[in-house]
Design an enzyme around this catalytic site. Structure first.
Site, PDB file in Angstrom:
ATOM      1  N   ALA A  98      42.772  33.334  32.530  1.00 22.54           N
ATOM      2  CA  ALA A  98      42.426  34.728  32.816  1.00 22.54           C
ATOM      3  C   ALA A  98      41.534  34.789  34.050  1.00 22.54           C
ATOM      4  O   ALA A  98      41.349  33.791  34.746  1.00 22.54           O
ATOM      5  CB  ALA A  98      41.740  35.338  31.607  1.00 22.54           C
ATOM      6  N   ASN A  99      40.996  35.957  34.334  1.00 25.42           N
ATOM      7  CA  ASN A  99      40.030  36.101  35.433  1.00 25.42           C
ATOM      8  C   ASN A  99      38.980  37.129  35.050  1.00 25.42           C
ATOM      9  O   ASN A  99      39.059  37.723  33.966  1.00 25.42           O
ATOM     10  CB  ASN A  99      40.764  36.461  36.734  1.00 25.42           C
ATOM     11  N   ARG A 100      38.010  37.356  35.910  1.00 21.77           N
ATOM     12  CA  ARG A 100      36.842  38.155  35.555  1.00 21.77           C
ATOM     13  C   ARG A 100      37.014  39.663  35.735  1.00 21.77           C
ATOM     14  O   ARG A 100      36.059  40.409  35.650  1.00 21.77           O
ATOM     15  CB  ARG A 100      35.627  37.698  36.352  1.00 21.77           C
ATOM     16  N   ALA A 128      44.059  42.700  38.744  1.00 25.09           N
ATOM     17  CA  ALA A 128      43.794  41.334  39.214  1.00 25.09           C
ATOM     18  C   ALA A 128      44.854  40.444  38.567  1.00 25.09           C
ATOM     19  O   ALA A 128      44.636  39.838  37.517  1.00 25.09           O
ATOM     20  CB  ALA A 128      42.392  40.899  38.826  1.00 25.09           C
TER      21      ALA A 128
END
Ligand code: CTP
Ligand code: CA
Length: 224
Positions: free
Chosen positions: A33-35, A99
């Site tokens: 995943a990402n932030r 994102a």
């Protein structure tokens, strides 16, 4: 209130907004995943809704809740996001605030991966995900008349984002510096530069809600 939406400058216009991170599974219990919190995308959907637009909000697993009064399509992976955007077409405008994970795990497992006792970690094999922004920007018949992308950068923000706009073929890029020191990823403020074919506009640092309202107003003006 719905009455005010119905009178807005985007009344009757369909806008697709992508938002949030994507999750790329490794196995049934793990993912990459990402932030991204999804805050900026949600704020844009709200601002477009408040100008009267019909919004299709295609969101990955975000921290912030999906807004009321928009059509919410929940996805997990980049591939699912691309399919959901395709299904939502046609639209007059598309704002790609998600994102999207750049890579997915191609050797993901249907079963939980187990340590094998040798001390050797499993090798994850990655493949590049479809670029949803580039894909929609290059559609022939179904290209929205206005396609807006984001560019999250940590270095050479304007140069990278300008190149990104040209490479992908979108109309506008909202560029921002997501270096950890800015606190923008996961925070409530954003400092963006709007990049169009005809020039670059640096906006002061402001709340993500205000960025969204200003962007929505520009979109309304552009769609006429
Ligand atoms: N984007 C997309 N699909 C992808 C990757 C990115 O639609 N697979 C969109 C994002 O929603 C954003 C824009 O492209 O609007 C730019 O995303 P960014 O991550 O900054 O650019 P990349 O092309 O992925 O380049 P890199 O991460 O290598 O800088
Ligand atoms: Ca990327």
């Amino acid at each position: 209130a719905p009455e005010t939406h119905a009178l807005g400058p985007l009344k009757g216009r369909h806008v697709i907004v992508t938002s949030g991170p994507t999750h790329e599974p490794i196995d049934p219990v793990r993912y990459i995943a990402n932030r991204s919190s999804g805050a900026q995308g949600a704020a844009i959907a709200v601002a477009l809704r408040d100008l009267g637009a019909r919004v299709s909000f295609v969101t990955g697993p975000a921290v912030v809740p999906a807004p009321e009064g928009v059509g919410v399509i929940r996805v997990e992976t980049a591939m699912q996001m691309r399919d959901a955007v395709e299904a939502a077409l046609p639209a007059e405008a598309a704002v790609m605030a998600a994102a999207v994970a750049d890579w997915r795990v191609v050797n993901s497992s249907q079963r939980k991966m187990k340590k094998d006792g040798t001390g050797q970690p499993p090798a994850l094999e990655m493949a590049e995900n479809p670029d949803i922004l580039a894909w929609i920007s290059n559609l022939k018949a179904k290209r929205p008349s206005l396609v807006v992308g984001f560019a999250a950068e940590t270095d050479d923000v304007i140069a990278n984002a300008t190149a990104k706009r040209q490479r992908k073929g979108c109309d506008w890029i909202v560029a921002n510096d997501v270096s950890p020191s800015t606190g923008i990823m996961g925070g409530s403020e954003n400092a963006v530069t709007l990049i169009r074919a005809d020039g670059v506009e640096e906006w002061p640092r402001m709340g993500k809600d205000e960025v969204a309202r200003q962007l929505a107003a520009k979109i309304a003006k552009e769609l006429g």
